[in-house]
Enzyme design. Structure first.
Site, PDB file in Angstrom:
ATOM      1  N   TYR A 235       0.852  -1.193   0.000  1.00 35.22           N
ATOM      2  CA  TYR A 235       0.000   0.000   0.000  1.00 35.22           C
ATOM      3  C   TYR A 235       0.885   1.237   0.000  1.00 35.22           C
ATOM      4  CZ  TYR A 235      -3.065   3.698   1.680  1.00 35.22           C
ATOM      5  OH  TYR A 235      -3.762   4.880   1.798  1.00 35.22           O
TER       6      TYR A 235
ATOM      7  N   GLU B 243      -3.264   7.416  -4.160  1.00 38.27           N
ATOM      8  CA  GLU B 243      -3.155   6.158  -3.421  1.00 38.27           C
ATOM      9  C   GLU B 243      -3.026   4.982  -4.382  1.00 38.27           C
ATOM     10  OE1 GLU B 243      -5.910   4.923   0.129  1.00 38.27           O
ATOM     11  OE2 GLU B 243      -6.627   3.852  -1.635  1.00 38.27           O
TER      12      GLU B 243
END
Ligand code: GDP
Ligand code: MN
Length: 381
Positions: free
Chosen positions: A102, A190
């Site tokens: 992530y 993101e």
């Protein structure tokens, strides 16, 4: 301004971040044609909606041949994912995954710095990681004046304990992602998952991008504007020239001035309720504006009570009161209304409203009392 994944990937690609090649389509036939052009399997069929967790909701499927592309495209188009109906799907070449990470950049307002988050536990929602294993998220705060340099990025990747095989690729992508975030005028960039492939390459498998609408004049964002999902209430309000933001609660709010409207949200929360909207009718609280505001709020089925919070400034209290009464003649309102009127000529305004008060139209002298009453009428406390 939120981008679809495929737009986020185009945005990333403009900053040289590796993404999978693919095509956005709106029909099953076009999905099949796109897969044929990609020409290798598996391909991934992905729902394009402004919400996460598509995988879990059945909105991300791997297809091993054309029949499976057809099957998944048929199932995913029209699918309801958390209230978002899928109208566009993205067909991309499938990737082999060794590990899922992530990575994101966003603004930490209280620190007045950019916040970078990186985790070796990707592919799941970051909120879940933050709750269950907060140490698995390596955070860095970046002073916008200093920016992010390679040495810092490398230390950060080591702190997140990514596979050493991924280190160079991850450092490279993080530097590019930071550039995309700052130079691209994004509020959020993101990648979840950021993947390490068995070949050692690092690659963005998903893209979540929120652009700063205030910077639109610096960019060519027309295409992104076109695909924004507008809240129907917001659209109706904007057409009437009202400053309106739809929220999820049950107390409809009308206030004059953005500051007062914000405090009204706070005080409704403080009274244990939840606002259905933010609505600033601005300086001139006349009958037309008030009627328009009431109409917009009345059309929101979630609204169980309405709190009109007005502080007379240049607009005097008696004008406001007359405006409210006039508006109520024009619009039939279903929910009970609570008024708090203060400021210039408030006394005069209140005495104009006095004879019209009922269970349906109540008045309170303080903001907190009015909020409490509105919350009570909404059945929230
Ligand atoms: P989200 O659920 O909305 O976040 O959608 P993602 O794009 O992140 O996809 C969800 C999950 O599907 C990923 O975490 C992967 O595990 C899987 N997935 C997506 N694309 C591929 C792919 O190309 N190959 C493989 N093997 N899995 C994929
Ligand atoms: Mn994802």
């Amino acid at each position: 301004m939120d981008l679809f994944e495929y737009q986020g990937k185009q945005f990333f690609a403009a900053f040289d971040i590796p993404v999978s090649k693919g095509e956005a389509v709106t029909t099953v036939e076009d999905a099949v044609a796109a897969a044929e052009r990609i020409g290798q399997y598996p391909v991934v069929v992905k729902a394009q909606v402004h919400t996460g967790g598509r995988g879990k909701a059945g909105g991300v499927k791997l297809a091993n041949d054309l029949d499976e592309v057809r099957e998944h495209a048929t199932n995913i188009l029209g699918l309801d994912i958390k209230g978002h109906i899928v109208k566009v799907i993205w067909i991309e070449v499938g990737s082999d995954i060794a590990e899922e990470y992530y990575a994101s950049f966003t603004l930490d307002r209280s620190a007045k710095k950019h916040l970078g988050m990186l985790s070796a536990e990707g592919g799941v929602e970051i909120e879940t990681v933050a709750e269950e294993n907060p140490d698995a998220i390596a955070k860095i705060w970046i002073d916008p004046v200093d920016g992010l340099d390679e040495a810092t990025a490398r230390t950060w990747v080591e702190a997140a304990k990514l596979n050493p095989d991924a280190e160079d690729g991850a450092v490279d992508i993080l530097l590019k992602l930071y550039r995309a975030y700052t130079e691209g005028d994004a509020d959020l960039t993101e990648i979840n998952p950021l993947i390490l492939k068995p070949t050692g390459e690092v690659h963005a498998l998903d893209a979540k991008v929120t652009l700063d609408g205030n910077a639109a004049y610096r960019h060519e964002w027309d295409e992104y504007e076109l695909t924004q999902e507008r809240d129907e209430r917001e659209q109706a309000a904007n057409e009437k020239g009202l400053q309106y933001v739809g929220l999820d609660g049950s107390v409809g709010i009308i206030a004059n001035g953005a500051g007062l409207a914000m405090s009204t949200l706070d005080v409704v929360n403080q009274a244990g309720g939840s606002p259905a909207n933010f609505l600033d009718i601005g300086g001139g609280a006349n009958a037309d504006v008030m009627a328009g505001a009431l109409e917009v709020i009345n059309n929101d089925a979630a609204v169980k009570s309405i709190f009109i919070n007005i502080f007379g400034g240049i607009t005097r209290g008696e004008e406001v009161a007359n405006g409210i009464l006039e508006a109520l003649k024009r619009v039939t309102i279903d929910a009970p209304i609570v008024i708090r009127l203060d400021g210039t000529n408030a006394e005069e305004g209140r005495s104009i409203l006095e004879p019209h008060l009922s269970d349906q139209l109540q008045m309170q002298s303080t903001m907190l009392e009015a909020a409490r009453t509105a919350v009570q009428l909404a059945g929230e406390s």
